[in-house]
Design an enzyme around this catalytic site. Structure first.
Site, PDB file in Angstrom:
ATOM      1  CD  GLU A 247      -2.859   1.299   2.303  1.00  0.00           C
ATOM      2  OE1 GLU A 247      -3.018   2.398   2.870  1.00  0.00           O
ATOM      3  OE2 GLU A 247      -3.452   0.259   2.635  1.00  0.00           O
ATOM      4  CB  CYS A 281      -1.841   6.756   2.386  1.00  0.00           C
ATOM      5  SG  CYS A 281      -0.255   6.234   3.053  1.00  0.00           S
TER       6      CYS A 281
END
Length: 490
Positions: A247, A281
């Protein structure tokens, strides 16, 4: 000031190397921790400890494994405030936000244990002409869990439960920027009484991280972090034909239609852009607003931005603390300055404040263009960049104009527009709100934002390796067990 050590094979141990890293408190720039820079030998020691422990851990009955992990969860629950205080000290996150996200990570951890109770580790596929085929899922082995500095404890919890429940052992490698809370977590691991080597802590920067990712004794690498480092991790894992769940970065878009409550949406965009000083993020970094509501929306966003409380992250009233370090602050400010030099305007914020601490004010930038770095490279700071678009359709097309694909948020009341929003390539799409659902959702990032699907019960698929076992049913004898007879088929 804390002196941090590795936790390997159930013991706190020093590094084989002499080099150290000193970390400063982002709020006042005073030293708070010294930790080893790490070595390849440290990584090897941790991996070998996990490898030795793995067969016995996997051999435990599932209820026994889960009972031990639930004990760890209970210890974390009792110590959330202490762990949150550590995250505040190491990276400047407001303490209440740290606690909120640790609770969310703990929910993901316990959900993973619940999923494991009903997971089909063995099941019958079919019987054809007297031949049965069963599928058994085995733990992959040793998992390297490399976590980022912005949500250390939360990211550990989100993956550790599924890895350990499946019978794997783990080496946790936190960022050198935020290792205090990881060490605090391992103090709880000690109290939980997990078998030595089941979970290991490896400190340091790339001197230990790179050898860990490329170690032949690792069977799966789970990495959360930057695209640049993610490429290196994927390459290292591929050299050993190992799995990698990645990720990586995001440049998440927001599309605001003309039929929404602009004041309510602006308040939420302020949260999505500035929470944790934008160091998320999935932060809202590109905001595309319909021209019919652009004026009132920008006014409301500026007003919401001015109301943000910036200050001491240990103060309960603080909404925005400092950034993790001076380098990250400089990266953010450079993007803002470059955008202004190219014609953008700053409506609020945009200046590095004087005094100690790596603060950067919540900032609204308008008159941006797609080619600006502020609109195409990850910022990871408290900046809301707003581009006016002539239509909802144009906003969706701008949202697609990126190499990233982690998450996207769309505000519209129009059913057809919601369908169109689903054409945005992304791992998570939130319609009508930000961060909808829970951390256990099934997700696979698009583009350079990562690879590998995980989340919910499907996370156990990633943590196990399936084996098909086929046999003639009447010939099941002489020690060759029919797993259906043993009651393991579901």
């Amino acid at each position: 000031m804390r002196t941090l050590q590795n936790h390997i094979d159930g013991r706190w141990v020093g590094s084989s190397g002499a080099d150290t890293i000193t970390r400063l408190n982002p709020y006042d720039e005073t030293p708070v921790a010294v930790l080893p820079a790490g070595t390849a030998e440290d990584a090897d020691t941790a991996v070998r400890a996990a490898g030795r422990a793995q067969p016995a851990w996997a051999a435990l009955d599932l209820p026994d494994r889960l009972a031990r992990l639930r004990h760890l969860a209970a210890l974390v629950e009792k110590n959330v405030d202490d762990l949150a205080a550590m995250e505040t000290e190491e990276m400047g996150k407001p303490r209440q936000i740290a606690a909120q996200f640790i609770h969310a990570g703990l929910t993901a951890f316990t959900d993973a244990l619940d999923h494991a109770e009903s997971y089909r580790f063995a099941h019958r596929v079919k019987v054809v002409d007297g031949v049965a085929t069963d599928v058994q899922r085995f733990p992959v082995g040793v998992v390297a869990l490399i976590v980022p500095w912005n949500f250390t404890v939360t990211t550990i919890l989100m993956t550790l439960g599924q890895a350990l429940a499946a019978g794997n052992t783990v080496v946790v490698k936190p960022s050198e920027k935020a290792s205090i809370s990881a060490a605090g977590f391992f103090e709880l691991v000690d109290q939980a009484g997990l078998p030595a080597g089941a979970v290991n802590l490896l400190l340091g920067d790339g001197h230990s991280g790179a050898p860990l990712a490329g170690h032949p004794g690792i069977d799966l690498v789970h990495f959360t972090g930057s695209v640049r480092t993610g490429r290196s991790v994927a390459t290292a894992a591929a050299a050993n034909f190992n799995r990698a769940l990645l990720e990586l970065g995001g440049k998440d878009p927001v599309v605001v239609d003309s039929d929404v409550d602009v004041h309510a949406v602006a308040e939420e965009v302020a949260v999505g852009s500035y929470l944790n000083s934008g160091q998320i993020c999935t932060a809202m970094e590109r905001i595309y607003v319909h021209q019919d509501v652009a004026g009132p929306f920008v006014d409301a966003l500026v007003a919401a931005t001015r109301r943000q409380v910036v200050g001491d992250p240990a103060d309960p009233g603080t909404q925005i603390g400092p950034m993790v370090d001076g380098d990250q602050r400089q990266l953010v400010h450079r993007q803002v300055e470059a955008a202004v030099a190219a014609g953008a305007r700053v409506l609020v914020g945009g200046e590095v404040p004087e005094g100690p601490g790596w603060f950067y004010p919540p900032t609204v930038v308008v008159d941006v263009r797609p080619e600006m770095e502020l609109m195409c490279a990850e910022t990871f700071g408290p900046v809301a960049a707003v581009q006016v678009v002539p239509s909802f359709e144009a906003g969706v097309e701008e949202a697609k104009r990126t190499e990233f694909g982690l998450a996207a948020t769309v505000y519209t009341a129009d059913a057809e527009h919601r369908k169109l929003a689903c054409s945005i390539p992304t791992g998570a799409l939130w319609l009508g709100g930000w961060q909808l659902g829970d951390l256990g959702r099934l997700i696979e990032p698009a583009g350079v934002s990562g690879m590998g699907a995980s989340g919910g019960v499907h996370a156990l698929d990633a943590m196990t390796r399936p084996t098909s076992v086929s046999y003639v049913i009447n010939a099941v004898q002489d020690g060759v067990d029919d797993i259906a007879v043993r009651g393991e088929i579901s």
